[in-house]
Design a protein around this motif. Sequence first.
Motif, PDB file in Angstrom:
ATOM      1  N   PRO A 324       0.838  -1.202   0.000  1.00 21.67           N
ATOM      2  CA  PRO A 324       0.000   0.000   0.000  1.00 21.67           C
ATOM      3  C   PRO A 324       0.876   1.257   0.000  1.00 21.67           C
ATOM      4  N   ASP A 325       0.503   2.215  -0.871  1.00 20.92           N
ATOM      5  CA  ASP A 325       1.250   3.468  -0.948  1.00 20.92           C
ATOM      6  C   ASP A 325       2.744   3.175  -1.102  1.00 20.92           C
ATOM      7  N   ALA A 326       3.065   2.413  -2.128  1.00 17.91           N
ATOM      8  CA  ALA A 326       4.403   1.817  -2.266  1.00 17.91           C
ATOM      9  C   ALA A 326       5.520   2.843  -2.409  1.00 17.91           C
ATOM     10  N   ASP A 327       5.218   4.021  -2.944  1.00 19.35           N
ATOM     11  CA  ASP A 327       6.258   5.032  -3.137  1.00 19.35           C
ATOM     12  C   ASP A 327       6.478   5.896  -1.894  1.00 19.35           C
ATOM     13  N   ARG A 328       5.780   5.598  -0.832  1.00 25.47           N
ATOM     14  CA  ARG A 328       5.949   6.351   0.418  1.00 25.47           C
ATOM     15  C   ARG A 328       7.006   5.673   1.286  1.00 25.47           C
ATOM     16  N   PHE A 329       7.962   6.453   1.785  1.00 26.48           N
ATOM     17  CA  PHE A 329       8.982   5.963   2.712  1.00 26.48           C
ATOM     18  C   PHE A 329       8.409   6.024   4.120  1.00 26.48           C
ATOM     19  N   ASP A 330       8.277   4.873   4.759  1.00 21.24           N
ATOM     20  CA  ASP A 330       7.600   4.807   6.057  1.00 21.24           C
ATOM     21  C   ASP A 330       8.349   3.839   6.962  1.00 21.24           C
ATOM     22  N   ILE A 331       9.092   4.377   7.928  1.00 20.52           N
ATOM     23  CA  ILE A 331       9.894   3.524   8.806  1.00 20.52           C
ATOM     24  C   ILE A 331       9.035   2.682   9.744  1.00 20.52           C
ATOM     25  N   ARG A 332       7.747   2.995   9.827  1.00 24.73           N
ATOM     26  CA  ARG A 332       6.839   2.191  10.660  1.00 24.73           C
ATOM     27  C   ARG A 332       6.005   1.226   9.823  1.00 24.73           C
ATOM     28  N   ARG A 333       6.325   1.090   8.563  1.00 23.34           N
ATOM     29  CA  ARG A 333       5.576   0.190   7.679  1.00 23.34           C
ATOM     30  C   ARG A 333       5.583  -1.216   8.270  1.00 23.34           C
ATOM     31  N   GLU A 334       4.417  -1.831   8.326  1.00 19.65           N
ATOM     32  CA  GLU A 334       4.316  -3.158   8.933  1.00 19.65           C
ATOM     33  C   GLU A 334       4.926  -4.238   8.049  1.00 19.65           C
ATOM     34  N   ASP A 335       4.740  -4.133   6.752  1.00 23.61           N
ATOM     35  CA  ASP A 335       5.274  -5.130   5.831  1.00 23.61           C
ATOM     36  C   ASP A 335       6.516  -4.570   5.168  1.00 23.61           C
ATOM     37  N   THR A 336       7.681  -4.933   5.676  1.00 22.80           N
ATOM     38  CA  THR A 336       8.939  -4.454   5.092  1.00 22.80           C
ATOM     39  C   THR A 336       9.699  -5.596   4.407  1.00 22.80           C
ATOM     40  N   THR A 337       8.984  -6.639   4.020  1.00 20.73           N
ATOM     41  CA  THR A 337       9.634  -7.680   3.218  1.00 20.73           C
ATOM     42  C   THR A 337      10.096  -7.058   1.899  1.00 20.73           C
ATOM     43  N   HIS A 338      11.122  -7.608   1.318  1.00 17.96           N
ATOM     44  CA  HIS A 338      11.680  -7.016   0.105  1.00 17.96           C
ATOM     45  C   HIS A 338      12.549  -8.046  -0.603  1.00 17.96           C
ATOM     46  N   PHE A 339      12.944  -7.703  -1.823  1.00 22.16           N
ATOM     47  CA  PHE A 339      13.830  -8.557  -2.611  1.00 22.16           C
ATOM     48  C   PHE A 339      15.250  -8.001  -2.686  1.00 22.16           C
ATOM     49  N   ALA A 340      15.591  -7.028  -1.851  1.00 24.06           N
ATOM     50  CA  ALA A 340      16.891  -6.366  -1.972  1.00 24.06           C
ATOM     51  C   ALA A 340      18.056  -7.332  -1.804  1.00 24.06           C
ATOM     52  N   PHE A 341      17.865  -8.409  -1.032  1.00 26.63           N
ATOM     53  CA  PHE A 341      18.914  -9.411  -0.855  1.00 26.63           C
ATOM     54  C   PHE A 341      18.712 -10.615  -1.757  1.00 26.63           C
ATOM     55  N   GLY A 342      17.821 -10.495  -2.742  1.00 32.84           N
ATOM     56  CA  GLY A 342      17.528 -11.627  -3.592  1.00 32.84           C
ATOM     57  C   GLY A 342      16.437 -12.496  -2.989  1.00 32.84           C
ATOM     58  N   HIS A 343      16.381 -13.738  -3.456  1.00 29.53           N
ATOM     59  CA  HIS A 343      15.298 -14.623  -3.030  1.00 29.53           C
ATOM     60  C   HIS A 343      15.675 -16.044  -3.396  1.00 29.53           C
ATOM     61  N   GLY A 344      15.158 -16.987  -2.648  1.00 24.64           N
ATOM     62  CA  GLY A 344      15.388 -18.383  -2.959  1.00 24.64           C
ATOM     63  C   GLY A 344      16.782 -18.846  -2.569  1.00 24.64           C
ATOM     64  N   ALA A 345      17.300 -19.823  -3.294  1.00 23.00           N
ATOM     65  CA  ALA A 345      18.577 -20.439  -2.938  1.00 23.00           C
ATOM     66  C   ALA A 345      19.730 -19.450  -2.985  1.00 23.00           C
ATOM     67  N   HIS A 346      19.608 -18.399  -3.799  1.00 24.98           N
ATOM     68  CA  HIS A 346      20.707 -17.453  -3.974  1.00 24.98           C
ATOM     69  C   HIS A 346      20.531 -16.183  -3.146  1.00 24.98           C
ATOM     70  N   VAL A 347      19.663 -16.222  -2.145  1.00 25.07           N
ATOM     71  CA  VAL A 347      19.548 -15.042  -1.290  1.00 25.07           C
ATOM     72  C   VAL A 347      20.925 -14.716  -0.715  1.00 25.07           C
ATOM     73  N   CYS A 348      21.229 -13.430  -0.584  1.00 24.57           N
ATOM     74  CA  CYS A 348      22.574 -12.978  -0.222  1.00 24.57           C
ATOM     75  C   CYS A 348      23.087 -13.658   1.045  1.00 24.57           C
ATOM     76  N   ILE A 349      24.269 -14.258   0.960  1.00 23.65           N
ATOM     77  CA  ILE A 349      24.826 -14.967   2.104  1.00 23.65           C
ATOM     78  C   ILE A 349      25.222 -13.999   3.210  1.00 23.65           C
ATOM     79  N   GLY A 350      25.466 -12.736   2.867  1.00 23.48           N
ATOM     80  CA  GLY A 350      25.877 -11.745   3.862  1.00 23.48           C
ATOM     81  C   GLY A 350      24.741 -10.921   4.422  1.00 23.48           C
ATOM     82  N   THR A 351      23.501 -11.388   4.286  1.00 19.66           N
ATOM     83  CA  THR A 351      22.343 -10.611   4.735  1.00 19.66           C
ATOM     84  C   THR A 351      22.462 -10.190   6.196  1.00 19.66           C
ATOM     85  N   ARG A 352      22.791 -11.130   7.071  1.00 19.19           N
ATOM     86  CA  ARG A 352      22.854 -10.795   8.505  1.00 19.19           C
ATOM     87  C   ARG A 352      23.932  -9.753   8.777  1.00 19.19           C
TER      88      ARG A 352
END
Length: 404
Positions: A324-352
Amino acid sequence: MFDQQFIADPYPTYRMLRASGRAHWVGDFLGGAWLLPHHADIGPVLRDARLSAQRSHCYSALLPEAERPAFDEFNRLFGMWLLFQDAPAHTLLRKLMNKGFAPQVIEAWRGAVTRTAHGLLDRLPGDGPVDYIGCFAHPFPALVICELMGVDAADQDTFIEWSDHIARFFGNPASSIEVAHRGRDSLIAMTRYFERVVDQRRREPGEDLISLLIRIEEDEEALTAEEVASQCAMLMFGGHETTRNLLGNGMLALLRHPAQMQALQDDPALIPNAVREMLRYDSPVQYLVRLATEDFEYAGATIRRGQMVVPIIASGNRDEARYPDADRFDIRREDTTHFAFGHGAHVCIGTRLALLEAEIAFTVLLARCPHITAPTDHPEWLPNFGFRGMRALPLHMSAQPVAA
């Protein structure tokens, strides 16, 4: 499509792509590629076994034919990165390397990461504008990964230079010969550097990540010395390049939303969620690339064997159908899932590690620099389509003593 206006703000283009279809063929991108801008398509594509991560050769393949043989060694070393492996080789290598990035291992570095952040702020000039990228965002992750790997921090400028050259070649769909040569030479030089370090660690093991990877090799008989060196080059590149851009893009988002910055200063407990929102809002990695291994139909497109498929993860992170309101920057957004670290087997090993670094960086920055302002809202963006970040970000900021 990929002009200076796009580099400064790619998100209007992504909105246009989402509005006009699920799959878009772009003939002048990576020699021809299918762009997928929708959130709903990105996850399935990154899990699709018909799409291979083995695409390290595709960058040199765009060069004039006479130039390509000079990139054979580059392609061989680049192709050894975990990032470009498919199962079963990827599965085994990832299993071994995960031991070096287990939660307890990364958490043990919290004190060192915090000291590094404070040390950089201690060196800030007392008055006048400073380049936040050059003074903090650039050296901070480089110093952290140097310490994690047990390599000389005096070499950080060399690592940064190598990483920048690799990123310019790796992150642009059509690099000049000069950019390609610098990227090639930098990858080879970085790998050779780590081969020398691996040899030294065999004789004098320590408690660093390289020593751990060597012990894994000796116990499991799975990693060769060159494989260890190649993964170290990947970790140095990834551990510096993307985290630097996260710190830069995240700071810019806060500057453009001062109420959000004030909320973080008032309640630092919001910082972990804020970092995830920064990753969703302005991803350091804009897209990923996969190579079709067979013909198949997807998203209304006929994808042919050998064609590139490009899930635009930064577009998916701003998809109105998902957020919802995807272009709004909201540090209190409840759903902050994202693909920035990739997804699946190749998700970034250095995420933590990246999350730990960013959370500590913003905690320390906002505590010790309570008055951060920017003299301009037009930062200088790097000429890079794949890795979104700034060359410079002038700020008025001064650090209070730690006791304050």
